[in-house]
Design a protein around this motif. Structure first.
Motif, PDB file in Angstrom:
ATOM      1  N   CYS A   1       0.634  -1.378   0.017  1.00 15.23           N
ATOM      2  CA  CYS A   1       0.194   0.401   0.357  1.00 15.23           C
ATOM      3  C   CYS A   1       1.146   1.562  -0.482  1.00 15.23           C
ATOM      4  O   CYS A   1       0.593   2.239  -1.007  1.00 15.23           O
ATOM      5  N   ASP A   2       1.948   1.446   0.890  1.00 13.75           N
ATOM      6  CA  ASP A   2       2.878   2.734   0.577  1.00 13.75           C
ATOM      7  C   ASP A   2       3.782   2.308  -0.403  1.00 13.75           C
ATOM      8  O   ASP A   2       3.586   3.509  -0.995  1.00 13.75           O
ATOM      9  N   ALA A   3       4.233   1.130  -1.191  1.00 14.13           N
ATOM     10  CA  ALA A   3       4.578   1.734  -2.780  1.00 14.13           C
ATOM     11  C   ALA A   3       3.949   2.344  -3.936  1.00 14.13           C
ATOM     12  O   ALA A   3       3.869   3.034  -4.747  1.00 14.13           O
ATOM     13  N   CYS A   4       2.316   2.185  -3.026  1.00 15.03           N
ATOM     14  CA  CYS A   4       1.185   3.130  -4.075  1.00 15.03           C
ATOM     15  C   CYS A   4       1.363   4.296  -3.522  1.00 15.03           C
ATOM     16  O   CYS A   4       0.131   4.978  -3.391  1.00 15.03           O
ATOM     17  N   ALA A   5       2.077   5.310  -3.759  1.00 15.53           N
ATOM     18  CA  ALA A   5       2.327   6.538  -3.421  1.00 15.53           C
ATOM     19  C   ALA A   5       1.488   7.604  -4.395  1.00 15.53           C
ATOM     20  O   ALA A   5       1.175   7.047  -5.491  1.00 15.53           O
ATOM     21  N   GLY A   6       0.014   8.774  -3.827  1.00 13.89           N
ATOM     22  CA  GLY A   6      -0.671   8.806  -4.997  1.00 13.89           C
ATOM     23  C   GLY A   6      -1.632   8.183  -4.698  1.00 13.89           C
ATOM     24  O   GLY A   6      -2.434   9.223  -5.450  1.00 13.89           O
ATOM     25  N   THR A   7      -1.976   7.260  -4.206  1.00 19.32           N
ATOM     26  CA  THR A   7      -3.188   6.230  -4.331  1.00 19.32           C
ATOM     27  C   THR A   7      -3.964   6.658  -3.174  1.00 19.32           C
ATOM     28  O   THR A   7      -3.597   6.799  -1.947  1.00 19.32           O
ATOM     29  N   GLU A   8      -5.041   6.007  -2.443  1.00 17.46           N
ATOM     30  CA  GLU A   8      -5.901   6.117  -1.640  1.00 17.46           C
ATOM     31  C   GLU A   8      -5.152   5.634  -0.247  1.00 17.46           C
ATOM     32  O   GLU A   8      -5.239   4.841   0.857  1.00 17.46           O
ATOM     33  N   LEU A   9      -5.024   4.003  -1.252  1.00 17.60           N
ATOM     34  CA  LEU A   9      -3.911   3.159  -0.476  1.00 17.60           C
ATOM     35  C   LEU A   9      -3.136   3.620  -0.217  1.00 17.60           C
ATOM     36  O   LEU A   9      -3.284   2.798   1.555  1.00 17.60           O
ATOM     37  N   ALA A  10      -2.030   4.515   0.512  1.00 16.59           N
ATOM     38  CA  ALA A  10      -1.654   4.801   1.799  1.00 16.59           C
ATOM     39  C   ALA A  10      -1.566   5.111   2.395  1.00 16.59           C
ATOM     40  O   ALA A  10      -1.273   4.947   3.699  1.00 16.59           O
ATOM     41  N   ASP A  11      -3.176   5.995   2.102  1.00 18.57           N
ATOM     42  CA  ASP A  11      -3.717   6.606   3.921  1.00 18.57           C
ATOM     43  C   ASP A  11      -4.151   5.756   4.491  1.00 18.57           C
ATOM     44  O   ASP A  11      -4.002   6.117   5.616  1.00 18.57           O
ATOM     45  N   LEU A  12      -5.012   4.264   3.370  1.00 22.82           N
ATOM     46  CA  LEU A  12      -5.653   3.760   4.337  1.00 22.82           C
ATOM     47  C   LEU A  12      -4.342   2.737   4.977  1.00 22.82           C
ATOM     48  O   LEU A  12      -4.892   1.971   6.113  1.00 22.82           O
ATOM     49  N   ALA A  13      -2.761   2.678   4.924  1.00 25.86           N
ATOM     50  CA  ALA A  13      -2.194   2.051   5.542  1.00 25.86           C
ATOM     51  C   ALA A  13      -1.727   3.062   6.367  1.00 25.86           C
ATOM     52  O   ALA A  13      -1.207   2.322   7.783  1.00 25.86           O
ATOM     53  N   SER A  14      -1.882   4.162   6.606  1.00 29.78           N
ATOM     54  CA  SER A  14      -1.213   4.947   7.283  1.00 29.78           C
ATOM     55  C   SER A  14      -2.958   4.899   8.510  1.00 29.78           C
ATOM     56  O   SER A  14      -2.113   4.751  10.611  1.00 29.78           O
ATOM     57  N   GLN A  15      -4.379   5.028   7.887  1.00 30.16           N
ATOM     58  CA  GLN A  15      -4.495   4.786   9.435  1.00 30.16           C
ATOM     59  C   GLN A  15      -5.188   3.066   9.710  1.00 30.16           C
ATOM     60  O   GLN A  15      -5.160   3.497  11.023  1.00 30.16           O
ATOM     61  N   TYR A  16      -4.771   2.535   8.949  1.00 30.82           N
ATOM     62  CA  TYR A  16      -4.667   1.219   9.585  1.00 30.82           C
ATOM     63  C   TYR A  16      -3.420   0.935  10.800  1.00 30.82           C
ATOM     64  O   TYR A  16      -3.937   0.319  11.891  1.00 30.82           O
ATOM     65  N   ARG A  17      -1.872   1.102  10.427  1.00 29.43           N
ATOM     66  CA  ARG A  17      -1.753   1.207  11.751  1.00 29.43           C
ATOM     67  C   ARG A  17      -1.810   2.334  12.932  1.00 29.43           C
ATOM     68  O   ARG A  17      -1.182   1.140  14.202  1.00 29.43           O
ATOM     69  N   LYS A  18      -2.295   3.285  12.874  1.00 30.43           N
ATOM     70  CA  LYS A  18      -2.691   4.305  13.826  1.00 30.43           C
ATOM     71  C   LYS A  18      -3.610   3.352  14.394  1.00 30.43           C
ATOM     72  O   LYS A  18      -3.825   2.706  15.747  1.00 30.43           O
ATOM     73  N   VAL A  19      -4.765   2.745  14.179  1.00 32.99           N
ATOM     74  CA  VAL A  19      -5.718   1.865  14.456  1.00 32.99           C
ATOM     75  C   VAL A  19      -5.248   0.372  15.005  1.00 32.99           C
ATOM     76  O   VAL A  19      -6.018   0.820  16.129  1.00 32.99           O
ATOM     77  N   ARG A  20      -4.532  -0.183  15.024  1.00 30.75           N
ATOM     78  CA  ARG A  20      -3.931  -1.392  15.445  1.00 30.75           C
ATOM     79  C   ARG A  20      -3.067  -1.437  16.064  1.00 30.75           C
ATOM     80  O   ARG A  20      -3.362  -1.542  17.660  1.00 30.75           O
ATOM     81  N   ALA A  21      -2.641   0.375  16.131  1.00 30.87           N
ATOM     82  CA  ALA A  21      -1.416   0.764  18.308  1.00 30.87           C
ATOM     83  C   ALA A  21      -2.913   0.941  18.890  1.00 30.87           C
ATOM     84  O   ALA A  21      -1.795   0.631  19.707  1.00 30.87           O
ATOM     85  N   LEU A  22      -3.134   1.161  18.654  1.00 31.10           N
ATOM     86  CA  LEU A  22      -4.873   1.678  19.025  1.00 31.10           C
ATOM     87  C   LEU A  22      -4.759   0.513  20.086  1.00 31.10           C
ATOM     88  O   LEU A  22      -5.234   0.817  21.738  1.00 31.10           O
TER      89      LEU A  22
END
Length: 121
Positions: free
Chosen positions: A38-59
């Motif tokens: 997802c991070d490799a697909c820069a410029g798409t919503e996938l990078a944002d979703l990956a960031s959100q997933y990491r935050k929610v998982r940490a919480l």
């Protein structure tokens, strides 16, 4: 789960291949690999979703770590005295000061008559 499902559908659209959502939620190494894609697909919503997933998982992990854990094999009980019970048959605390009744003589006749009749059969 919602974020992982969104990642699945966006990857289907972008790469033509989805992910196993259940495996992503249960296996951290699989989730890490999916998030790197997802991070490799820069410029798409996938990078944002990956960031959100990491935050929610940490919480979620911090909440799980702060939750009190019960002893293995024991369900939480509403009162202090009930932690030593299985929940079957005991409906109130035992008195610590209670003295067990003294054993008296066996009941006369009742038990003996029953046992005698049973042996004769």
């Amino acid at each position: 789960m919602q974020i992982a499902t969104k990642i699945h559908f966006y990857l289907m659209r972008e790469l033509g291949r989805g992910i196993d959502v259940e495996q992503m939620l249960q296996h951290p190494r699989y989730a890490r690999d999916v998030l790197l894609v997802c991070d490799a697909c820069a410029g798409t919503e996938l990078a944002d979703l990956a960031s959100q997933y990491r935050k929610v998982r940490a919480l979620y992990q911090s909440l799980e770590a702060s939750r009190p854990t019960a002893a293995p094999g024991r369900a939480p009980h509403p009162t202090d005295w009930s932690h030593n019970t299985t929940g079957f048959g005991l409906s109130r605390p035992l008195d610590d000061d209670a003295v067990p009744p003294a054993a008296g003589p066996a009941p006369s006749g009742g038990m003996r008559q029953w046992l005698t009749r049973w042996r004769q059969r």
